[in-house]
Design an enzyme around this catalytic site. Structure first.
Site, short mmCIF file in Angstrom:
data_model
loop_
_atom_site.label_atom_id
_atom_site.label_comp_id
_atom_site.label_asym_id
_atom_site.label_seq_id
_atom_site.Cartn_x
_atom_site.Cartn_y
_atom_site.Cartn_z
N LYS A 37 62.82 35.07 38.16
CA LYS A 37 61.93 35.38 37.03
C LYS A 37 60.46 35.40 37.47
O LYS A 37 59.74 36.35 37.18
CB LYS A 37 62.14 34.37 35.88
CG LYS A 37 63.56 34.39 35.32
CD LYS A 37 63.74 33.45 34.16
CE LYS A 37 63.52 31.98 34.48
NZ LYS A 37 64.51 31.43 35.46
N ARG A 60 64.26 28.91 25.60
CA ARG A 60 65.35 28.31 26.36
C ARG A 60 66.42 27.71 25.46
O ARG A 60 67.43 27.22 25.97
CB ARG A 60 64.80 27.20 27.25
CG ARG A 60 64.58 27.59 28.71
CD ARG A 60 64.07 26.35 29.38
NE ARG A 60 64.22 26.26 30.79
CZ ARG A 60 63.31 26.64 31.68
NH1 ARG A 60 62.23 27.25 31.30
NH2 ARG A 60 63.51 26.41 32.96
N ARG A 89 62.73 27.06 47.95
CA ARG A 89 61.56 27.68 47.31
C ARG A 89 60.26 26.94 47.65
O ARG A 89 60.23 25.72 47.73
CB ARG A 89 61.75 27.68 45.79
CG ARG A 89 60.52 28.14 45.03
CD ARG A 89 60.83 28.59 43.64
NE ARG A 89 61.27 27.50 42.77
CZ ARG A 89 61.60 27.68 41.49
NH1 ARG A 89 61.60 28.89 40.96
NH2 ARG A 89 61.99 26.66 40.76
N ARG A 114 58.27 22.23 44.67
CA ARG A 114 58.30 21.59 43.35
C ARG A 114 59.15 20.31 43.38
O ARG A 114 60.19 20.26 44.04
CB ARG A 114 58.90 22.55 42.32
CG ARG A 114 57.87 23.45 41.68
CD ARG A 114 58.47 24.54 40.85
NE ARG A 114 59.45 24.12 39.86
CZ ARG A 114 59.97 24.92 38.94
NH1 ARG A 114 59.59 26.20 38.89
NH2 ARG A 114 60.86 24.48 38.09
N ARG A 156 69.75 21.28 36.26
CA ARG A 156 69.04 22.38 35.59
C ARG A 156 69.97 23.55 35.33
O ARG A 156 69.89 24.21 34.29
CB ARG A 156 67.83 22.82 36.42
CG ARG A 156 66.69 21.79 36.35
CD ARG A 156 65.73 21.92 37.51
NE ARG A 156 65.08 23.19 37.59
CZ ARG A 156 64.57 23.71 38.71
NH1 ARG A 156 64.65 23.03 39.86
NH2 ARG A 156 64.00 24.88 38.70
P1 ADP Z 1 62.79 31.62 38.79
O1 ADP Z 1 61.36 31.86 38.34
O2 ADP Z 1 63.79 32.45 38.00
O3 ADP Z 1 63.17 30.17 38.82
P2 ADP Z 1 61.80 32.49 41.42
O4 ADP Z 1 61.19 33.82 41.17
O5 ADP Z 1 60.88 31.34 41.62
O6 ADP Z 1 62.92 32.16 40.27
O7 ADP Z 1 62.76 32.65 42.69
C1 ADP Z 1 63.50 31.54 43.20
C2 ADP Z 1 63.50 31.57 44.72
O8 ADP Z 1 64.26 32.69 45.17
C3 ADP Z 1 62.12 31.73 45.34
O9 ADP Z 1 62.11 30.98 46.54
C4 ADP Z 1 62.00 33.23 45.63
O10 ADP Z 1 61.16 33.49 46.72
C5 ADP Z 1 63.45 33.60 45.94
N1 ADP Z 1 63.81 34.95 45.45
C6 ADP Z 1 63.44 35.54 44.29
N2 ADP Z 1 63.99 36.77 44.17
C7 ADP Z 1 64.74 36.95 45.29
C8 ADP Z 1 65.57 38.02 45.76
N3 ADP Z 1 65.76 39.13 45.03
N4 ADP Z 1 66.22 37.87 46.94
C9 ADP Z 1 66.04 36.72 47.66
N5 ADP Z 1 65.28 35.68 47.28
C10 ADP Z 1 64.63 35.78 46.11
P1 AMP Z 2 60.64 26.46 35.00
O1 AMP Z 2 59.32 26.52 35.69
O2 AMP Z 2 60.83 27.56 33.97
O3 AMP Z 2 61.80 26.36 35.97
O4 AMP Z 2 60.62 25.10 34.15
C1 AMP Z 2 60.51 23.84 34.78
C2 AMP Z 2 60.81 22.74 33.78
O5 AMP Z 2 59.85 22.76 32.72
C3 AMP Z 2 62.17 22.81 33.08
O6 AMP Z 2 63.23 22.24 33.83
C4 AMP Z 2 61.88 22.04 31.78
O7 AMP Z 2 61.89 20.64 32.00
C5 AMP Z 2 60.45 22.46 31.46
N1 AMP Z 2 60.42 23.67 30.62
C6 AMP Z 2 59.86 24.88 30.94
N2 AMP Z 2 59.99 25.76 29.93
C7 AMP Z 2 60.66 25.09 28.94
C8 AMP Z 2 61.13 25.47 27.65
N3 AMP Z 2 60.96 26.72 27.17
N4 AMP Z 2 61.77 24.52 26.91
C9 AMP Z 2 61.96 23.28 27.38
N5 AMP Z 2 61.56 22.87 28.58
C10 AMP Z 2 60.91 23.77 29.37
#
Ligand code: ADP
Ligand code: AMP
Length: 218
Positions: A16, A91, A130, A163, A174
């Site tokens: 995302k 969510r 990540r 993170r 999660r």
């Molecule tokens: P989200 O926001 O959904 O939690 P991220 O965009 O942070 O996901 O991506 C999670 C991890 O996967 C990051 O380390 C990112 O660099 C990697 N990643 C994202 N998209 C791809 C892809 N299409 N192929 C391989 N790795 C990816």
């Molecule tokens: P994310 O960055 O989207 O992976 O979110 C990290 C953490 O923030 C999650 O595991 C939740 O603890 C909290 N969080 C983020 N967005 C929400 C949401 N819309 N509702 C509840 N908790 C959230």
């Protein structure tokens, strides 16, 4: 004027944040990430941050009332006129209902929900490797999408960090929380015919091409 009132939905690690950067650059809309907003509050040790931290560290959701308030405030800002990209919100069903209600009050509605689909074992690998930029929040991966220089953001030169909740145990929780509380939103939005399903396991550039095709021209 054509609006892009978008929700980016998918499990943790689906890509995302990665796709959000590309989408907001292409469509000129703000990126609203509740996770980024909450992490900033934790870093600044605000009352919100202190409350949210315990849930975030455990991989649980922060209470609906808290995140709904954050998003409602954010939607009042003028940069959302042409649209927005919600990332990590809603969510839960109550969050989705509150968003619909808030938009209705503004004479607007969600125009598309982009769902990124990725298998669970890939998600665990993505999340545990990540790294995020402390300044601009761009995500990287130590193996899949490494920066040119280790530990440094390609875009802004910021420092990369891991993170606190990207440890294997928290990641598993999660993912379970996603399946139970967030996945039902796909069916919720299917009822209004706005859902687009995208194969998020493809290379990031290809995922973006599919998204752009689904959204149409800016
Ligand atoms: P989200 O926001 O959904 O939690 P991220 O965009 O942070 O996901 O991506 C999670 C991890 O996967 C990051 O380390 C990112 O660099 C990697 N990643 C994202 N998209 C791809 C892809 N299409 N192929 C391989 N790795 C990816
Ligand atoms: P994310 O960055 O989207 O992976 O979110 C990290 C953490 O923030 C999650 O595991 C939740 O603890 C909290 N969080 C983020 N967005 C929400 C949401 N819309 N509702 C509840 N908790 C959230």
């Amino acid at each position: 004027m054509h609006q892009f009132n978008l929700v980016l939905l998918g499990p943790p690690g689906a890509g995302k944040g990665t796709q959000a950067g590309r989408i907001v650059a292409e469509y000129g809309i703000p990126h609203i990430s509740t996770g980024d907003i909450l992490r900033a509050a934790v870093k600044n040790q605000t009352a919100l941050g202190l409350e949210a931290k315990k849930y975030m560290d455990a991989g649980e959701l922060v209470p609906d009332s808290v995140v709904i308030g954050i998003v409602k405030d954010r939607l009042q800002e003028s940069d959302t006129q042409r649209g927005f990209l919600m990332d990590g919100f809603p969510r839960t069903i109550p969050q989705a209902e509150a968003l619909d209600e808030a938009l209705q009050g503004l004479g607007r509605a969600i125009t598309k929900v982009i769902v990124l689909l990725v298998d669970e074992e890939i998600l665990v690998k993505r999340l545990t490797g990540r790294r995020i930029c402390r300044s601009c929040q761009t995500p990287y991966h130590v193996m899949f999408t490494p920066p040119e220089q280790e530990g440094v953001c390609d875009k802004c030169g910021g420092e990369l960090y891991q993170r606190d909740d990207d440890t294997e145990a928290t990641v598993r929780n999660r993912l379970a929380v996603y399946r139970k509380q967030t996945e039902p939103l796909i069916e919720y939005y299917d009822r209004s015919g706005v859902v687009v399903r995208i194969d998020g396991a493809q290379e990031a550039e290809k995922v973006f091409e599919d998204i752009r095709e689904a959204l149409g021209p800016a």
